[in-house]
Structures are given as structure tokens and as C-alpha cells.
Design a protein around this motif. Structure first.
Motif, PDB file in Angstrom:
ATOM      1  N   VAL A 149       0.719  -1.138  -0.583  1.00 23.26           N
ATOM      2  CA  VAL A 149      -0.375   0.022   0.081  1.00 23.26           C
ATOM      3  C   VAL A 149       0.856   1.084   0.386  1.00 23.26           C
ATOM      4  CG1 VAL A 149      -1.952   1.345   1.612  1.00 23.26           C
ATOM      5  CG2 VAL A 149      -2.075  -0.779   1.133  1.00 23.26           C
ATOM      6  N   ILE A 179     -13.394  -8.410 -11.022  1.00 28.05           N
ATOM      7  CA  ILE A 179     -13.384  -6.597 -11.802  1.00 28.05           C
ATOM      8  C   ILE A 179     -12.387  -7.051 -12.473  1.00 28.05           C
ATOM      9  CG2 ILE A 179     -12.104  -4.684 -11.035  1.00 28.05           C
ATOM     10  CD1 ILE A 179     -15.197  -4.394 -10.816  1.00 28.05           C
ATOM     11  N   HIS A 216     -17.589  10.048 -13.724  1.00 28.58           N
ATOM     12  CA  HIS A 216     -16.420   9.815 -12.609  1.00 28.58           C
ATOM     13  C   HIS A 216     -15.177  11.069 -13.020  1.00 28.58           C
ATOM     14  CE1 HIS A 216     -16.681   8.783 -16.915  1.00 28.58           C
ATOM     15  NE2 HIS A 216     -15.300   9.246 -16.898  1.00 28.58           N
ATOM     16  N   TYR A 227      -8.668  -7.693  -2.629  1.00 34.92           N
ATOM     17  CA  TYR A 227      -9.047  -6.366  -2.923  1.00 34.92           C
ATOM     18  C   TYR A 227      -8.719  -5.682  -3.824  1.00 34.92           C
ATOM     19  CZ  TYR A 227      -4.339  -7.540   0.279  1.00 34.92           C
ATOM     20  OH  TYR A 227      -3.521  -7.882   0.633  1.00 34.92           O
ATOM     21  N   LEU A 255      -9.943   5.315  -1.194  1.00 37.98           N
ATOM     22  CA  LEU A 255     -11.493   4.735  -2.747  1.00 37.98           C
ATOM     23  C   LEU A 255     -12.607   4.403  -2.144  1.00 37.98           C
ATOM     24  CD1 LEU A 255     -11.384   5.632  -5.638  1.00 37.98           C
ATOM     25  CD2 LEU A 255     -11.053   3.374  -5.868  1.00 37.98           C
ATOM     26  N   SER A 256     -12.672   3.373  -1.925  1.00 44.86           N
ATOM     27  CA  SER A 256     -14.081   3.035  -1.340  1.00 44.86           C
ATOM     28  C   SER A 256     -14.583   3.000  -0.374  1.00 44.86           C
ATOM     29  CB  SER A 256     -13.150   1.031  -1.327  1.00 44.86           C
ATOM     30  OG  SER A 256     -13.168   0.164  -2.316  1.00 44.86           O
ATOM     31  N   ASP A 280      -3.433   0.319 -10.999  1.00 44.09           N
ATOM     32  CA  ASP A 280      -2.814  -0.666 -12.440  1.00 44.09           C
ATOM     33  C   ASP A 280      -1.796  -1.465 -11.139  1.00 44.09           C
ATOM     34  OD1 ASP A 280      -4.855  -0.618 -13.951  1.00 44.09           O
ATOM     35  OD2 ASP A 280      -3.867   1.372 -15.031  1.00 44.09           O
ATOM     36  N   ARG A 314      -1.951  -3.711  -8.778  1.00 45.98           N
ATOM     37  CA  ARG A 314      -2.938  -4.624  -8.847  1.00 45.98           C
ATOM     38  C   ARG A 314      -1.431  -5.838  -8.993  1.00 45.98           C
ATOM     39  NH1 ARG A 314      -7.771  -2.659 -11.897  1.00 45.98           N
ATOM     40  NH2 ARG A 314      -8.261  -2.343  -9.987  1.00 45.98           N
ATOM     41  N   GLY A 342      -9.422  -4.785  -6.090  1.00 47.54           N
ATOM     42  CA  GLY A 342     -10.291  -5.034  -7.185  1.00 47.54           C
ATOM     43  C   GLY A 342     -10.262  -6.384  -7.219  1.00 47.54           C
ATOM     44  N   GLN A 385     -12.498  -5.818 -21.204  1.00 46.40           N
ATOM     45  CA  GLN A 385     -12.549  -5.197 -22.415  1.00 46.40           C
ATOM     46  C   GLN A 385     -11.463  -4.934 -22.909  1.00 46.40           C
ATOM     47  OE1 GLN A 385     -13.994  -2.560 -19.488  1.00 46.40           O
ATOM     48  NE2 GLN A 385     -16.263  -2.779 -19.068  1.00 46.40           N
ATOM     49  N   THR A 440      -5.439   4.882 -12.097  1.00 48.83           N
ATOM     50  CA  THR A 440      -4.013   4.509 -12.536  1.00 48.83           C
ATOM     51  C   THR A 440      -3.129   3.709 -11.831  1.00 48.83           C
ATOM     52  OG1 THR A 440      -4.060   6.562 -12.523  1.00 48.83           O
ATOM     53  CG2 THR A 440      -2.954   5.685 -15.039  1.00 48.83           C
ATOM     54  N   LYS A 465      -8.940   8.433 -12.771  1.00 46.96           N
ATOM     55  CA  LYS A 465      -7.476   8.944 -13.193  1.00 46.96           C
ATOM     56  C   LYS A 465      -6.811   8.382 -12.109  1.00 46.96           C
ATOM     57  CE  LYS A 465      -5.123  10.388 -16.938  1.00 46.96           C
ATOM     58  NZ  LYS A 465      -4.321  11.568 -17.359  1.00 46.96           N
ATOM     59  N   VAL A 484     -11.834  -6.149 -16.895  1.00 46.92           N
ATOM     60  CA  VAL A 484     -10.833  -4.957 -17.316  1.00 46.92           C
ATOM     61  C   VAL A 484      -9.746  -5.554 -18.014  1.00 46.92           C
ATOM     62  CG1 VAL A 484      -8.005  -4.311 -16.757  1.00 46.92           C
ATOM     63  CG2 VAL A 484     -10.222  -3.326 -14.789  1.00 46.92           C
ATOM     64  N   GLY A 486     -17.488  -0.556  -3.787  1.00 45.80           N
ATOM     65  CA  GLY A 486     -15.969  -0.910  -4.193  1.00 45.80           C
ATOM     66  C   GLY A 486     -15.905  -0.898  -4.854  1.00 45.80           C
ATOM     67  N   SER A 491      -2.592  -2.348 -18.088  1.00 46.03           N
ATOM     68  CA  SER A 491      -3.916  -2.627 -17.317  1.00 46.03           C
ATOM     69  C   SER A 491      -4.383  -3.844 -17.455  1.00 46.03           C
ATOM     70  CB  SER A 491      -4.756  -1.491 -17.618  1.00 46.03           C
ATOM     71  OG  SER A 491      -4.225   0.039 -18.075  1.00 46.03           O
ATOM     72  N   ALA A 506     -16.088   2.083  -8.125  1.00 43.24           N
ATOM     73  CA  ALA A 506     -15.398   3.059  -7.634  1.00 43.24           C
ATOM     74  C   ALA A 506     -15.999   4.526  -8.145  1.00 43.24           C
ATOM     75  CB  ALA A 506     -13.724   2.645  -8.058  1.00 43.24           C
TER      76      ALA A 506
HETATM   77  N1  CAA Z   1      -6.092   3.145 -16.621  1.00 46.58           N
HETATM   78  C1  CAA Z   1      -6.832   5.745 -16.831  1.00 46.58           C
HETATM   79  N2  CAA Z   1      -7.494   6.062 -16.972  1.00 46.58           N
HETATM   80  C2  CAA Z   1      -8.483   4.387 -16.707  1.00 46.58           C
HETATM   81  C3  CAA Z   1      -8.108   3.331 -16.527  1.00 46.58           C
HETATM   82  C4  CAA Z   1      -6.926   3.000 -16.392  1.00 46.58           C
HETATM   83  N3  CAA Z   1      -6.682   1.955 -16.135  1.00 46.58           N
HETATM   84  N4  CAA Z   1      -9.711   2.481 -16.077  1.00 46.58           N
HETATM   85  C5  CAA Z   1     -10.832   3.176 -16.880  1.00 46.58           C
HETATM   86  N5  CAA Z   1      -9.410   4.414 -16.969  1.00 46.58           N
HETATM   87  C6  CAA Z   1     -10.662   5.516 -17.520  1.00 46.58           C
HETATM   88  C7  CAA Z   1     -11.746   5.541 -18.755  1.00 46.58           C
HETATM   89  O1  CAA Z   1     -10.546   5.593 -19.293  1.00 46.58           O
HETATM   90  C8  CAA Z   1     -12.729   6.314 -19.147  1.00 46.58           C
HETATM   91  O2  CAA Z   1     -12.061   7.620 -19.329  1.00 46.58           O
HETATM   92  P1  CAA Z   1     -13.302   8.139 -20.204  1.00 46.58           P
HETATM   93  O3  CAA Z   1     -13.994   8.846 -18.945  1.00 46.58           O
HETATM   94  O4  CAA Z   1     -11.774   9.554 -19.763  1.00 46.58           O
HETATM   95  O5  CAA Z   1     -13.230   7.868 -21.441  1.00 46.58           O
HETATM   96  C9  CAA Z   1     -12.490   7.085 -17.321  1.00 46.58           C
HETATM   97  O6  CAA Z   1     -12.016   6.013 -16.303  1.00 46.58           O
HETATM   98  C10 CAA Z   1     -14.033   5.614 -17.238  1.00 46.58           C
HETATM   99  O7  CAA Z   1     -13.792   4.674 -17.428  1.00 46.58           O
HETATM  100  P2  CAA Z   1     -14.413   2.376 -16.706  1.00 46.58           P
HETATM  101  O8  CAA Z   1     -16.287   3.564 -17.797  1.00 46.58           O
HETATM  102  O9  CAA Z   1     -14.202   2.163 -17.197  1.00 46.58           O
HETATM  103  O10 CAA Z   1     -15.020   3.336 -16.028  1.00 46.58           O
HETATM  104  P3  CAA Z   1     -16.393   2.745 -15.065  1.00 46.58           P
HETATM  105  O11 CAA Z   1     -16.751   2.987 -14.127  1.00 46.58           O
HETATM  106  O12 CAA Z   1     -17.285   1.382 -16.130  1.00 46.58           O
HETATM  107  O13 CAA Z   1     -15.134   1.424 -14.519  1.00 46.58           O
HETATM  108  C11 CAA Z   1     -13.905  -0.304 -13.412  1.00 46.58           C
HETATM  109  C12 CAA Z   1     -14.357   0.462 -15.132  1.00 46.58           C
HETATM  110  C13 CAA Z   1     -12.675  -1.168 -13.920  1.00 46.58           C
HETATM  111  C14 CAA Z   1     -14.644  -1.246 -13.197  1.00 46.58           C
HETATM  112  C15 CAA Z   1     -13.605   0.378 -12.079  1.00 46.58           C
HETATM  113  O14 CAA Z   1     -14.822   0.775 -11.611  1.00 46.58           O
HETATM  114  C16 CAA Z   1     -12.499  -0.831 -11.238  1.00 46.58           C
HETATM  115  O15 CAA Z   1     -11.273  -0.661 -11.784  1.00 46.58           O
HETATM  116  N6  CAA Z   1     -13.049  -0.564 -10.014  1.00 46.58           N
HETATM  117  C17 CAA Z   1     -12.645  -1.602  -9.143  1.00 46.58           C
HETATM  118  C18 CAA Z   1     -11.870  -0.346  -7.843  1.00 46.58           C
HETATM  119  C19 CAA Z   1     -10.968  -1.100  -7.454  1.00 46.58           C
HETATM  120  O16 CAA Z   1     -10.685  -1.926  -7.387  1.00 46.58           O
HETATM  121  N7  CAA Z   1     -11.260  -0.845  -5.686  1.00 46.58           N
HETATM  122  C20 CAA Z   1      -9.648  -1.458  -4.611  1.00 46.58           C
HETATM  123  C21 CAA Z   1      -9.845   0.078  -3.906  1.00 46.58           C
HETATM  124  S1  CAA Z   1      -7.814   0.403  -2.525  1.00 46.58           S
HETATM  125  C22 CAA Z   1      -8.407  -1.400  -1.744  1.00 46.58           C
HETATM  126  O17 CAA Z   1      -8.792  -2.151  -2.211  1.00 46.58           O
HETATM  127  C23 CAA Z   1      -8.105  -1.091  -0.054  1.00 46.58           C
HETATM  128  C24 CAA Z   1      -6.849  -0.988  -0.075  1.00 46.58           C
HETATM  129  O18 CAA Z   1      -6.506  -0.435   0.987  1.00 46.58           O
HETATM  130  C25 CAA Z   1      -6.052  -2.131  -0.132  1.00 46.58           C
END
Ligand code: CAA
Length: 384
Positions: A89, A368, A178, A362, A125-126, A240, A243, A364, A375, A237, A233, A372, A131, A313, A134
Motif C-alpha cells: 500500500v 473486476i 467519474h 482487494y 477510495l472504497s 494498475d 495490482r 479489484g 474490455q 492508474t 484517472k 478489465v 467498492g 492495465s 468506484a
Molecule cells: N487507467 C487510466 N484511465 C482509466 C483506467 C486505467 N486503468 N481505467 C479506466 N480509465 C478511465 C477510462 O478511460 C474512462 O475515461 P474517459 O471517461 O475519459 O474516457 C474512465 O476512466 C471511466 O472508465 P470506465 O467507464 O471503464 O469506468 P467504470 O466506472 O466502468 O469502472 C472499473 C471501471 C474497472 C470497474 C473500475 O471501477 C474499477 O477498477 N473498479 C475496482 C476498484 C478497485 O479496485 N477498488 C479497490 C480499492 S483499493 C483497496 O482495495 C483498499 C486497500 O487499502 C488495499
């Protein structure tokens, strides 16, 4: 693709392996039992440069590549999965976005002390209701005279209790979806920032997982990371890279399960011979070892692509998906090799299985990661 480690990478791996074996692994059972945050280990990791591995030396980090980070993360997580996520983290979810989106002032105030271990970070974030989705978060950031005022609740925050600095995502413009999210660097001592709840968990018990309340938290405008519309964004990023860190944690957990089961199987005799000589057990070892190698290759590939500045990604999602599910399958098999002894706490097999589960959830969930990957595949085709 060349997977030959450089001398520097091999040295980092060896340093992390020695440290983990001597200072981390011997404490893992006690940490799991007590749920105590390993402050002393985190301090020693800071001394080794493991809290800001990819941060340039100019900003107080170790100036290493992602491959080195992956190698070190596997070793630390092999010793203790809780310690692994604390490290992951701070490196991936906190230092990385500051490096990528922070200005010089933010790097000086936050990145350098985070990389040197003088501060610890968390990533908010979450939320209780969002979750995976996002972009549907509800925490708000309202403009004020001094900057922004944050209100909301964040969930599942690793390091939430101990962190000095939090990267917090909040809506500046709800109607914009977003595109109305901003990221802020928040001092956790700010008035209104509080730990509302500490989760009791199945595994990774020595790392804290907190619910955070933000009650009229004032954040200076100078602490916004990127622009008012850049938060999603920044989050995506950052994840990515995160993960890749969790994939490495999963490698470490699976390796711990494999090595412990191997030692046990050579000692334990049934029907007059060690269980390691039974083909049924050997097949389990073969499957775990093969899948572990495959997961490591995927993880190293994602790390190398990140180091090369390529888009990674999809590769990070593949590495996390495969490594986490591999860790779950492998720890279940390894526990089975111990028989009844795997089910009790005298041996670490049950801990490895409990620790493995979170890697499928966690940063994602597996579902999820599949979204990714699919898509990206449909949009960009196969990467051949
Ligand atoms: N890099 C850069 N930009 C990105 C991106 C990436 N990997 N993925 C998406 N985007 C951008 C897209 O290009 C798009 O931009 P524009 O509108 O400008 O075109 C925008 O983001 C929206 O993209 P999507 O329509 O694909 O977004 P979405 O709402 O459908 O969500 C998702 C996509 C992949 C499901 C995303 O919501 C996601 O990753 N969800 C999981 C969240 C997650 O991993 N949470 C964990 C939290 S951290 C944690 O676990 C706690 C801890 O302490 C360890």
C-alpha cells in the motif's frame, strides 16, 4: 522478453529474502494470533528502502524498478502476508500516485517522508456502498475559502489506523460522475478525520483495515493531486500498479504454502514411507509449483511493461487475477497435504489459506480483473 535478473535485481531479491527469513517469518504466527501491527518490522523495512522502492533517490526513495519491487514483495509476503500488504500500500497506492501526479511541493512534503518511512500512507477510495463501482462514490469535496471541505465514509482502508497521510478521493461535482472526482493528500491528524471502526478479519490480521469518517475535514487546495476532474484517472492508474503489488503478495503466500508443505511431507510418514513419496502428493506439488511459476511470469511481465513505460492495465489485471486464484488453489492443496495438522494452528498451512483469500478481493475483485481484461481484449485485441 528477457527474464534474466540484473545483478542489482538479484541483490535486492537476496536482501529481501534474508531479511524476511530472519526478521519477518519468525514473527508471522504471533502477528497473526495477536493482530499486532508490526511497527518494528516496518521501521526495519524503511531502513532497507522497502517503503519507497520505486521512488527516485532525488525524492528520498531507493530509485529501483518495478521488477525489483515485485521480487522484494514476494519475499516479504513469503514471510508474512500482513507485512506484505503494508509495504504494498505504501509503495503502490501512496508513493506511486504522488510520484506520477504530485507537484514538487507535494513530493517534498509527502513523498520524501513516505519513501523514507518517516510517514506511512493509506489509500481511501472504497466506501461502504461502493467498492467495485468506484465511480459511484458519495464522499464530497466542497470548495471553501481555504481549499476544500471533505465529508463522507471510506471503507476497507489498509493501514487506516497507523497512516499519517491518506490519499482521499471525493466528488467535486456529483453530476459529472467519474469526471467530477478529485484526489487529495490528507493529513490524518486533520480535525474531523477519524477511524470509526477496525475490521476483524479472516486473514492478514496484523495489517489494519479501517473505516474512516471524514467529518468537515479541511484540506488546503495545495493538497489536491492533479486537477479537480482527475481523481478517477489517478485512482485507476494507481490501481494498475497496485495490482502488480498484490499479485506479488499472492506469489509470496503460495510459495510459503508450498515450502512449508514440502518440509512437512518429507518428515511425515504414512504406510511406512514419507508422504512426499506418494504420487498423489507429488502431483499436488507439481501443480502448485507450475502454477506458481506461471503466475510469477505474468507478474514479472506486467512489472517489465510498467518499467518500459508501456500501457500495462490488462497485464496487471491478468497477473493479479491469475496469481490470486493460484494462491487460493495452492494454499488449499498445501493444507490438504498436512491432513488434520493443516486444519489446526500448530502449523502455518491454515494461515496461508486465510491470508490468500483477500488477494482475490482487494484492489479489484477477480470479477473486476476479468472485466478489465475482457474490455481491453474487445477494444484492443490480443497482445501477441
Ligand atoms: N487507467 C487510466 N484511465 C482509466 C483506467 C486505467 N486503468 N481505467 C479506466 N480509465 C478511465 C477510462 O478511460 C474512462 O475515461 P474517459 O471517461 O475519459 O474516457 C474512465 O476512466 C471511466 O472508465 P470506465 O467507464 O471503464 O469506468 P467504470 O466506472 O466502468 O469502472 C472499473 C471501471 C474497472 C470497474 C473500475 O471501477 C474499477 O477498477 N473498479 C475496482 C476498484 C478497485 O479496485 N477498488 C479497490 C480499492 S483499493 C483497496 O482495495 C483498499 C486497500 O487499502 C488495499
Amino acid at each position: 522478453m528477457n527474464f534474466q535478473l540484473s545483478d542489482a535485481q538479484a541483490m535486492i531479491q537476496q536482501t529481501a529474502r534474508d531479511f524476511s527469513k530472519k526478521q519477518v517469518q519468525p514473527k508471522a504466527a504471533e502477528l497473526d494470533e495477536s493482530g499486532r501491527f508490526p511497527h518494528e518490522i516496518v521501521k526495519e523495512m524503511a531502513g532497507l528502502g522497502f517503503l519507497g522502492m520505486m521512488v527516485p533517490e532525488q525524492w528520498g526513495g531507493a530509485g529501483l524498478d518495478t521488477v525489483s519491487y515485485v521480487l522484494a514483495m514476494e519475499e516479504i509476503s513469503r514471510g508474512c502476508a500482513s507485512t506484505g500488504v503494508i509495504m504494498s500500500v505504501n509503495n503502490s497506492l501512496v508513493c506511486d500516485p504522488l510520484m506520477k501526479f504530485g507537484n514538487d511541493d507535494q513530493k517534498k512534503r509527502f513523498l520524501t517522508p513516505l519513501a523514507q518511512g518517516d510517514l506511512l500512507g493509506c489509500f481511501c477510495l472504497s466506501e461502504p456502498g461502493t467498492g467495485s463501482d468506484a465511480a459511484s462514490q458519495t464522499t464530497t469535496a466542497k470548495k471553501s475559502d481555504k481549499g476544500y471541505v471533505l465529508n463522507g465514509t471510506k471503507n476497507w482502508i489498509t493501514n487506516g489506523k497507523e497512516a499519517n497521510v491518506a490519499i482521499v478521493f471525493a466528488m467535486t461535482d456529483k453530476a459529472a460522475g467519474h469526471k467530477g472526482i478529485a484526489a487529495f493528500v490528507v493529513d490524518t491528524k486533520s480535525a474531523g478525520f477519524s477511524v470509526a471502526k477496525l475490521e476483524k478479519k479472516l486473514g492478514i490480521k496484523a495489517s489494519s483495515t479501517a473505516q474512516i469518517h471524514l467529518d468537515n475535514v479541511e484540506v488546503p487546495a495545495a493538497n489536491m493531486l492533479g486537477g479537480e476532474k482527475d481523481g478517477f484517472k489517478v485512482a485507476m492508474t494507481t490501481l494498475d500498479g497496485g495490482r502488480i503489488g498484490i499479485a506479488s503478495q499472492a506469489l509470496g503466500i503460495a510459495r510459503a504454502a508450498l515450502e512449508d508443505a514440502k518440509d512437512y511431507a518429507k518428515e511425515r510418514k504414512t504406510f511406512g514411507t514419507p508422504v512426499s513419496e506418494k504420487q498423489a502428493i507429488q502431483f499436488m506439488f507439481a501443480d502448485i509449483a507450475t502454477e506458481l511459476e506461471a503466475a510469477r511470469l505474468l507478474t514479472l511481465r506486467a512489472a517489465m511493461m510498467k518499467d518500459a513505460g508501456a500501457k500495462f492495465s490488462r497485464e496487471a489485471a491478468m497477473a493479479k487475477l491469475y496469481a490470486s486464484e493460484m494462491a487460493m488453489r495452492s494454499t488449499v492443496k498445501a493444507l490438504q497435504i498436512f491432513g488434520g495438522y493443516g486444519y489446526v494452528t500448530d502449523y502455518p498451512a491454515e494461515r496461508h489459506m486465510r491470508d490468500a483469500k483477500i488477494t482475490e478481493i482487494y484492489e479489484g475483485t477477480s470479477e473486476i480483473q476479468r472485466i478489465v481484461i475482457a474490455q481491453s481484449l474487445l477494444k484492443e485485441g490480443l497482445s501477441l
